[in-house]
Structure formats: C-alpha cells, structure tokens
Design a protein around this motif. Structure first.
Motif, PDB file in Angstrom:
ATOM      1  N   SER A 190       0.836  -1.200   0.000  1.00 34.52           N
ATOM      2  CA  SER A 190       0.000   0.000   0.000  1.00 34.52           C
ATOM      3  C   SER A 190       0.869   1.248   0.000  1.00 34.52           C
ATOM      4  CB  SER A 190      -0.907   0.004   1.231  1.00 34.52           C
ATOM      5  OG  SER A 190      -1.637   1.205   1.324  1.00 34.52           O
ATOM      6  N   ARG A 191       0.511   2.196  -0.847  1.00 36.78           N
ATOM      7  CA  ARG A 191       1.210   3.471  -0.877  1.00 36.78           C
ATOM      8  C   ARG A 191       0.396   4.486  -0.084  1.00 36.78           C
ATOM      9  NH1 ARG A 191       1.901   3.866  -7.274  1.00 36.78           N
ATOM     10  NH2 ARG A 191      -0.222   3.056  -7.076  1.00 36.78           N
ATOM     11  N   SER A 192       0.564   4.433   1.234  1.00 38.55           N
ATOM     12  CA  SER A 192      -0.197   5.296   2.137  1.00 38.55           C
ATOM     13  C   SER A 192       0.753   6.169   2.928  1.00 38.55           C
ATOM     14  CB  SER A 192      -1.046   4.462   3.101  1.00 38.55           C
ATOM     15  OG  SER A 192      -1.954   3.642   2.404  1.00 38.55           O
ATOM     16  N   ASN A 209      -3.915   7.595   0.441  1.00 40.51           N
ATOM     17  CA  ASN A 209      -3.709   6.205   0.035  1.00 40.51           C
ATOM     18  C   ASN A 209      -3.929   6.129  -1.464  1.00 40.51           C
ATOM     19  OD1 ASN A 209      -3.605   3.489  -0.430  1.00 40.51           O
ATOM     20  ND2 ASN A 209      -5.382   2.957   0.832  1.00 40.51           N
ATOM     21  N   ASP A 211      -3.733   3.686  -3.364  1.00 45.48           N
ATOM     22  CA  ASP A 211      -4.358   2.437  -3.785  1.00 45.48           C
ATOM     23  C   ASP A 211      -5.692   2.236  -3.083  1.00 45.48           C
ATOM     24  OD1 ASP A 211      -2.011   1.463  -5.388  1.00 45.48           O
ATOM     25  OD2 ASP A 211      -1.062   1.688  -3.421  1.00 45.48           O
ATOM     26  N   LYS A 269       5.956  11.785  -1.294  1.00 44.62           N
ATOM     27  CA  LYS A 269       6.293  10.751  -0.310  1.00 44.62           C
ATOM     28  C   LYS A 269       5.755   9.391  -0.725  1.00 44.62           C
ATOM     29  CE  LYS A 269       6.651  13.303   4.087  1.00 44.62           C
ATOM     30  NZ  LYS A 269       6.055  13.423   5.441  1.00 44.62           N
ATOM     31  N   ALA A 270       4.504   9.368  -1.188  1.00 40.69           N
ATOM     32  CA  ALA A 270       3.868   8.101  -1.544  1.00 40.69           C
ATOM     33  C   ALA A 270       4.504   7.465  -2.776  1.00 40.69           C
ATOM     34  CB  ALA A 270       2.373   8.311  -1.773  1.00 40.69           C
ATOM     35  N   LEU A 271       5.064   8.296  -3.646  1.00 40.19           N
ATOM     36  CA  LEU A 271       5.628   7.807  -4.903  1.00 40.19           C
ATOM     37  C   LEU A 271       7.143   7.700  -4.846  1.00 40.19           C
ATOM     38  CD1 LEU A 271       3.437   9.798  -7.452  1.00 40.19           C
ATOM     39  CD2 LEU A 271       3.314   7.350  -6.915  1.00 40.19           C
ATOM     40  N   ASP A 273       8.909   5.118  -4.521  1.00 39.87           N
ATOM     41  CA  ASP A 273       9.307   3.983  -5.374  1.00 39.87           C
ATOM     42  C   ASP A 273       8.376   3.958  -6.575  1.00 39.87           C
ATOM     43  OD1 ASP A 273      10.047   1.652  -6.582  1.00 39.87           O
ATOM     44  OD2 ASP A 273       9.677   0.351  -4.861  1.00 39.87           O
ATOM     45  N   LYS A 274       8.905   4.269  -7.754  1.00 40.20           N
ATOM     46  CA  LYS A 274       8.077   4.377  -8.957  1.00 40.20           C
ATOM     47  C   LYS A 274       8.215   3.180  -9.890  1.00 40.20           C
ATOM     48  CE  LYS A 274       8.358   9.411  -8.721  1.00 40.20           C
ATOM     49  NZ  LYS A 274       8.806  10.651  -9.371  1.00 40.20           N
ATOM     50  N   VAL A 365      -0.375   6.682 -11.703  1.00 43.84           N
ATOM     51  CA  VAL A 365       0.137   5.952 -10.532  1.00 43.84           C
ATOM     52  C   VAL A 365      -0.186   4.464 -10.587  1.00 43.84           C
ATOM     53  CG1 VAL A 365      -0.060   8.032  -9.107  1.00 43.84           C
ATOM     54  CG2 VAL A 365      -1.904   6.321  -9.054  1.00 43.84           C
ATOM     55  N   ARG A 367       0.061   0.659 -11.151  1.00 46.78           N
ATOM     56  CA  ARG A 367       1.249  -0.178 -11.173  1.00 46.78           C
ATOM     57  C   ARG A 367       0.930  -1.563 -11.726  1.00 46.78           C
ATOM     58  NH1 ARG A 367       3.530   0.002  -5.178  1.00 46.78           N
ATOM     59  NH2 ARG A 367       1.316  -0.298  -4.765  1.00 46.78           N
TER      60      ARG A 367
END
Length: 381
Positions: A190-192, A209, A211, A269-271, A273-274, A365, A367
C-alpha cells in the motif's frame, strides 16, 4: 522475523457460495471463485504469508448439516488447493449457529487466540480475506486489516450502514471483487502516507492512500474547494483526508496554495518507489466543457496552463487561485502538468479540470505487479 498471516474465509472467497441455503453440502454446488487458483498460487509461492483458513459452517454435525455431506467436498477443495502449491498451515472451523453467539464464531476470535500476543506472528501486518461483514469485523477484533471481496455492495444501505462505513474507514485495506487485485495489493504493498505541513498561516494534515477506493474526507473551510478535492479522490480512486485550518479571515490565498503544496508533498512521499508505475497520464468532457490534463511524475516540476475564467469567483474560490493550486501541487510533487480547458460554464470548466486531473493521476500511478520496470531510461526518477 515475525510471520505475517492471511486469515482466509473459504465460502464466497475461495469457492462460490450456494444460495439460497449457502450450505455447500453436495458436489454439484461446488464451483471455485474466478481466477482464485491463479492468483492464490502466486501469493503462496511468491510471498511469505502463512495461510490460515477460518470458516463458519452453520450447524456442522447436526441433522441439518451432516458431516458426511461436508468432509468429502471440503477435502476435495483442500487437495485441489494443495495441487496448485497452495498449502494452509491450519484450518479453523466453527460449527455453531448464528443465534448461539459463541466466541469461536466469526467475528469472534475464540479459535484464533494462539496467534494473538505471540511474538512469532506479525498480526498488525496480517490480513483477513473474506466476503462478509463478519470477516471485516474479525480483522478489527484481531487487530489487523481486511481485504473485502464485497459481492454485496448495497450492504451500506441497510440498518448496519454506520457499522459498515466505520469498518471501511478503519479496517478495510482493499475492497474488490477480483483476486487479481488482491494479488497486486499484496505484491506491491500500500502506498499510504500521513503528512503534515504547518506554518504561521496554515495548519494542514493530509492522509493519502494511492491504492484506495475513492473515499474522501475534506475540510478546508472553503465549500467549493472541498468539492473539488473530493473529485480528486472519487475519480482518482484514491483515499484522501485533508484537514486545513488557514487564515481565511485574511483571504483564501494561503489556504488554497498551501493545501496544494501539502498535497503535492504527500504524493512525493507516496511515490518514492516508482517501479512498475505507468508514470504518465487525460482528457475529459463535462457537458459543453472540455478539459485536458497531462501529467508526468518524472521528478521535475513544470506547469503549462491554458485556461481562462470570466468570473472572479466560483463559490468562495477566486478563479485566479486555480492556477496557484495546480502550480503548488506540481512544485511539491515534482511533476509536469499541462492543463488546458475550453467551455462556456465556469463551474463546468473547473470541475472538468479537477476530474481530468484525478483521472490523469489514476492512470499515472497505476502499477503492474508483474513488472519491476522503472519507467525511465535514466535509471532514476
């Protein structure tokens, strides 16, 4: 390292339930949930979760549900799973009827106490996967999160609406009807983020969040601005909480601009890791208005703005501040934004821009769980 667990319901999750009795007591009722084998096998072989089955079987062993109608079917299910490399370390079956209210019956945790307060298990980072509200309640009672295969989305309109809404906000990490989405969520994580930005002019808290499912709780003191931020969550399919306390007694400028900065910082911050991310993304019509928003989370801020407004304000928002919001977001999120809009109705124009912005974010965003590819020839973003 402590083990994470997937507490998985059987009926309605791994295999289809059988209305109207929902009692799987004959082989002609047995069908497996679509694509379950494919993605459960991937989860079992690619990830380090321990698998535990937790199922309520109403009255198993009574005249209404004799054991000889249950075990042959259940054993076939388990052997079929094992044949695909899907091995459960334990199977917990409660046989009681709902009216008995036994602590062993989901959402009670009576069958699962050995997993709690046990240093071998990482319960907060474990999940309950199920199709019933009771499965989500079990997750809350266990102190973990739920992945809800909600096949009855109208539950929220019943007398338990408040309970369901609370569970969605507090316990549901993913709500879906597809095993492919469960696999992607568990594989990618989760990208939170929770982000705060405080100055002498504004105090802002953002919970994001990427996702999520489109839930929003926004309070900036500006009604139309709240409505536009809600569009970002709803159409971007992300969960968003924004609490802004600004110096509105002076004017709207700091509240709008700083919210754009704080939101952009939360995205950055949430991104972090892209890998596997699409990176780019949208054109969207709304009545007579047409909006185009192109976005690139490429690590460099830039904005092109081709939109003009004839009114001084829409709601409480000065129209000059729309550019400032998106410029602030672009700077803080380190993304390129190209915004263009034409139309006659000023409300429609700006709402189309925000909706197109949300759709662009959703596209960018997204993935691919099967890819570890970084969308750049530079090797970094």
């Amino acid at each position: 390292m402590a083990k994470r667990i997937l507490f998985i319901d059987r009926d309605g999750t791994l295999i289809n339930e059988a209305p109207p009795t929902y009692q799987l007591d004959s082989f002609d009722k047995l069908t497996f949930f679509p694509h379950m084998f494919e993605y459960m096998r991937r989860i079992a072989t690619e990830m380090d979760y321990e698998l535990v089955m937790v199922t309520n079987q109403d009255g198993l062993g009574t005249d209404s549900f004799p054991e000889h109608t249950f075990w042959p079917l259940h054993n076939l299910v388990m052997k079929s799973l094992e044949g695909e490399g899907i091995n459960f370390s334990a199977v917990h079956i409660d046989r009681s009827f709902p009216h008995e209210h036994l602590p062993t019956r989901k959402p009670g945790i009576g069958m699962l106490k050995d997993y709690l307060n046990n240093p071998e298990y990482d319960i907060p980072n474990s999940y309950v996967i199920g199709d019933r509200v009771t499965d989500v309640q079990l997750a809350r009672n266990m102190g973990c999160k739920a992945i809800w295969l909600n096949l009855e989305p109208d539950l929220g309109g019943s007398e338990i609406a408040n309970t369901v809404d609370d569970l969605r906000q507090s316990t549901v990490a993913l709500e879906t009807t597809e095993w492919s989405e469960i696999y992607a969520f568990l594989k990618l994580g989760s990208r939170s983020v929770v982000h705060e930005r405080n100055t002498n002019e504004t105090k802002i808290r953002v919970e994001l969040n990427l996702d999520g499912s489109g839930k929003a709780k926004v309070s900036t003191g500006l009604g139309f601005f709240d409505h536009m931020l809600d569009q970002i969550a709803r159409h971007g399919k992300l969960d968003l909480v924004v609490e802004t306390k600004g110096d509105l007694h002076i004017d709207e400028h700091h509240t709008i601009e700083d919210t754009g900065i704080a939101l952009g910082e939360a995205f950055a911050k949430a991104l972090v890791d892209k890998r596997g991310m699409e990176r780019y993304g949208f054109a969207l019509p709304m009545d007579e208005a047409e909006a185009k928003v192109l976005i690139d989370f490429g690590g460099r801020p830039w904005i092109v703005w081709n939109a003009e407004f004839k009114r001084e304000k829409i709601g409480e928002m000065p129209t000059e501040m729309f550019f400032h919001f998106f410029k602030s977001f672009s700077d803080a999120a380190k993304c390129n934004l190209n915004v263009e809009c034409r139309g006659d109705n000023e409300h429609h124009k700006i709402e189309a821009i925000f909706k197109a912005f949300a759709k662009a974010i959703k596209m960018a965003v997204k993935r691919d769980p099967f890819s570890n590819y970084l969308p750049s020839t530079k090797g970094t973003l």
